[in-house]
Design a protein around this motif. Structure first.
Motif, short mmCIF file in Angstrom:
data_model
loop_
_atom_site.label_atom_id
_atom_site.label_comp_id
_atom_site.label_asym_id
_atom_site.label_seq_id
_atom_site.Cartn_x
_atom_site.Cartn_y
_atom_site.Cartn_z
N CYS A 6 0.86 -1.18 0.00
CA CYS A 6 0.00 0.00 0.00
C CYS A 6 0.90 1.23 0.00
CB CYS A 6 -0.97 -0.01 1.18
SG CYS A 6 -0.23 0.23 2.80
N GLU A 7 0.38 2.35 -0.45
CA GLU A 7 1.18 3.58 -0.58
C GLU A 7 1.83 4.01 0.73
OE1 GLU A 7 2.19 5.52 -3.20
OE2 GLU A 7 1.38 3.90 -4.43
N SER A 8 1.13 3.81 1.85
CA SER A 8 1.63 4.28 3.15
C SER A 8 2.29 3.17 3.97
CB SER A 8 0.48 4.91 3.95
OG SER A 8 -0.52 3.93 4.18
N ALA A 9 2.75 2.13 3.30
CA ALA A 9 3.38 1.01 4.00
C ALA A 9 4.62 1.46 4.78
CB ALA A 9 3.78 -0.07 2.99
N THR A 10 4.96 0.66 5.79
CA THR A 10 6.18 0.89 6.55
C THR A 10 7.02 -0.39 6.53
OG1 THR A 10 5.02 0.30 8.59
CG2 THR A 10 5.21 2.65 8.08
N TYR A 51 -3.15 -5.99 4.95
CA TYR A 51 -4.45 -5.39 5.28
C TYR A 51 -5.14 -4.98 3.99
CZ TYR A 51 -7.88 -2.32 7.42
OH TYR A 51 -9.06 -1.74 7.82
N GLN A 52 -6.35 -5.43 3.82
CA GLN A 52 -7.15 -5.16 2.62
C GLN A 52 -6.40 -5.52 1.34
OE1 GLN A 52 -8.54 -1.08 3.03
NE2 GLN A 52 -10.13 -1.72 4.48
N GLY A 53 -5.71 -6.67 1.38
CA GLY A 53 -5.07 -7.21 0.20
C GLY A 53 -3.73 -6.60 -0.17
N LYS A 54 -3.19 -5.74 0.69
CA LYS A 54 -1.90 -5.09 0.42
C LYS A 54 -0.97 -5.26 1.62
CE LYS A 54 -2.73 -2.87 -3.53
NZ LYS A 54 -1.88 -2.93 -4.71
N ILE A 55 0.33 -5.22 1.35
CA ILE A 55 1.31 -5.25 2.45
C ILE A 55 1.31 -3.88 3.10
CG2 ILE A 55 3.73 -5.50 3.08
CD1 ILE A 55 4.04 -7.45 0.71
N GLN A 56 1.03 -3.87 4.40
CA GLN A 56 0.98 -2.63 5.16
C GLN A 56 2.28 -2.41 5.93
OE1 GLN A 56 -2.41 -2.39 7.73
NE2 GLN A 56 -1.72 -0.52 8.71
N HIS A 57 2.89 -3.51 6.39
CA HIS A 57 4.11 -3.39 7.19
C HIS A 57 4.95 -4.65 7.05
CE1 HIS A 57 6.78 -2.16 10.44
NE2 HIS A 57 6.59 -3.32 11.02
N VAL A 58 6.27 -4.45 7.04
CA VAL A 58 7.23 -5.56 7.07
C VAL A 58 8.23 -5.24 8.17
CG1 VAL A 58 9.05 -6.80 5.83
CG2 VAL A 58 6.99 -6.06 4.61
#
Length: 114
Positions: free
Chosen positions: A27-31, A102-109
């Motif tokens: 996602c655009e705002s991933a961390t 979250y919602q089909g996208k990587i939000q955090h690694v």
């Protein structure tokens, strides 16, 4: 794809250094917290870091030892990394990686070297 499949696909794409497809997973705002403790915010910053890391090696591979969905959308990996630098030096380490979907996208690694 379900969260486990997304996380496993992320590892496959990483082994292929397929940055275009990896970008689509975030996602655009991933961390991203690296194994060195560095924190990256946003997919652009994350992909810049990944390109730089991959660029240090002529060969690299992450081998997954185990994978578990510890909570819905939180995937925990143990892995072994092996790479060969441009100078011919072998780099090897093991680690833990948590991937939050979250919602089909990587939000955090989050990566932790052992």
């Amino acid at each position: 794809m379900n969260p486990l499949e997304i996380a496993e696909y992320y590892f496959k794409l990483s082994n292929d250094s397929n940055f275009e497809e990896i970008t689509r997973l975030f996602c655009e705002s991933a961390t991203f917290r690296s194994g060195k403790g560095e924190l990256f915010l946003g997919v652009t910053d994350i992909m810049s870091m990944q390109r730089q890391h991959h660029g240090m090696f002529t060969q690299l591979q992450w081998k997954v030892s185990s994978v578990t969905e510890i909570k819905p959308g939180i995937i925990h990996f143990t892995f072994d990394f092996a790479g060969k630098t441009h100078e011919g030096e072998r780099v090897e380490y093991s680690g833990l990686e948590d991937v939050v979907i979250y919602q089909g996208k990587i939000q955090h690694v989050q990566v932790r070297r052992l």
